[in-house]
Design an enzyme around this catalytic site. Structure first.
Site, PDB file in Angstrom:
ATOM      1  N   LYS A  51       0.856  -1.276  -0.035  1.00  0.00           N
ATOM      2  CA  LYS A  51      -0.079  -0.026  -0.084  1.00  0.00           C
ATOM      3  C   LYS A  51       0.779   1.230  -0.133  1.00  0.00           C
ATOM      4  CE  LYS A  51      -3.847  -2.644   1.999  1.00  0.00           C
ATOM      5  NZ  LYS A  51      -4.504  -3.167   3.007  1.00  0.00           N
ATOM      6  N   GLN A  95      -5.007  -1.858   9.412  1.00  0.00           N
ATOM      7  CA  GLN A  95      -4.893  -3.391   8.792  1.00  0.00           C
ATOM      8  C   GLN A  95      -5.187  -4.051   9.767  1.00  0.00           C
ATOM      9  OE1 GLN A  95      -3.372  -3.723   5.571  1.00  0.00           O
ATOM     10  NE2 GLN A  95      -4.201  -5.822   5.781  1.00  0.00           N
ATOM     11  N   ASP A 118     -11.322   2.279   3.343  1.00  0.00           N
ATOM     12  CA  ASP A 118     -11.530   0.717   3.179  1.00  0.00           C
ATOM     13  C   ASP A 118     -13.182   0.529   3.085  1.00  0.00           C
ATOM     14  OD1 ASP A 118      -9.584  -0.934   3.220  1.00  0.00           O
ATOM     15  OD2 ASP A 118      -9.140  -0.986   5.491  1.00  0.00           O
TER      16      ASP A 118
END
Ligand code: NAP
Length: 281
Positions: A51, A95, A118
């Site tokens: 990322k 994460q 997200d």
């Protein structure tokens, strides 16, 4: 049979994001993504590194917060609250999975919905259900983008999703439904799974088990999308689909690696760019 090239499609998505980022920068705006990683899960470390690399490539500012597994819930929430307040951070990503003892839902709920790139926050999930959203979850949205890139229409097709997680299975089914697919969701309690999957014109496997989808579970000419990221008996990265034995039955199939994974990251870049625009204009 065509092998869908997720790397190629993702490269073109990132190119578009880079171009738009350049234009934003001319107006003094630099999209910023903060990535929080708690603990030392090796797979999570790889995802976070990828990322970061993608952020560099498209010209974003990226900040990484690598916290020890001993981090408390309050410390984590306090970091999220600080990032929520920052003007130079447009997207916040934590994460998952988090180490035991930390409450994932509380962390997701603490992220400002405007910065939830997200699309895991309740508010964003609800908006997706209603078809009125700013952000779509990265993996399912990346899969839709890949289908579009290959001219694969969902309209009226029998779609089967194996897996019902909040991150992949459920939103995947919703996005297929939005495009007028006839969608069935399967899970660990599904009876006669192979009978259902064989009917699929579009089959998405999001199970988390190496080579779970075997050739007898796939109908002739199906489009097979493999979300899985597993290790096989030799420690090699492999998907949920027994690629070698399934591929010749398919019209299209995604490989692992090089299929869904790169699209997930490209979509994260798109979402962060969108967040920067929404927060600045
Ligand atoms: P998850 O939360 O563990 O969900 C797995 C789903 O598979 C569950 O709904 C489970 O059913 C179902 N399942 C398990 N065994 C089954 C069986 N025998 N028959 C039918 N269904 C079964 O996993 P996830 O987060 O959705 O991730 C799935 C896979 O995708 C993992 O390999 C993950 O690493 C990968 N992934 C890849 C990306 C990417 O960017 N490529 C992104 C996210 C995830 P129940 O609900 O009944 O338990």
């Amino acid at each position: 049979m065509t092998i869908i090239d997720g790397k190629k499609v993702s490269a073109s998505v990132k190119e578009q994001v880079a171009e738009e980022t350049k234009k934003l920068k001319e107006q003094g705006i630099v999209p910023g993504l903060a990535v929080i990683l708690v603990g030392d899960d090796p797979a999570s470390r790889v995802y976070v590194n990828n990322k970061k690399k993608a952020c560099e490539l498209v010209g974003f500012k990226s900040e990484e917060y690598a916290l020890p597994a001993t981090t408390t819930q309050e410390e984590l929430l306090s970091l999220v609250r600080d990032l929520n307040e920052r003007k130079d951070i447009n997207g916040i990503l934590c994460q998952l999975p988090l180490p035991k003892g930390l409450d994932e839902n509380a962390v997701i709920e603490a992220i400002s919905p405007m910065k939830d790139v997200d699309a895991f926050h309740k508010q964003n999930v609800g908006r997706i259900m209603l078809g009125d959203y700013d952000f779509l979850p990265c993996t399912p949205a990346g899969i839709m983008e890949m289908l579009h890139a290959y001219g694969i229409s969902v309209e009226g097709k029998r779609c089967v999703v194996i897996g019902r997680s909040n991150i992949v299975g459920k939103p995947m089914a919703m996005l297929l439904l939005h495009e007028n697919g006839t969608v069935t969701i399967c899970h660990s309690r599904t009876k006669n799974l192979a009978e259902i999957t064989r009917e699929a014109e579009i089959l998405v496997a999001a199970v988390g088990r190496a080579k779970f989808v075997t050739a007898d579970m796939v109908g002739d000419g199906a489009v097979v999308i493999d979300v899985g990221m597993n290790r096989d008996e030799n420690g090699k990265l492999c998907g949920d689909v027994d690629f070698e034995n399934v591929k010749d039955k398919c019209s299209y199939i995604t490989p692992v690696p090089g299929g869904v994974g790169p699209m997930t990251i490209a979509t994260l870049m798109k979402n962060t760019l969108k967040a920067a625009k929404l927060q600045n204009f």
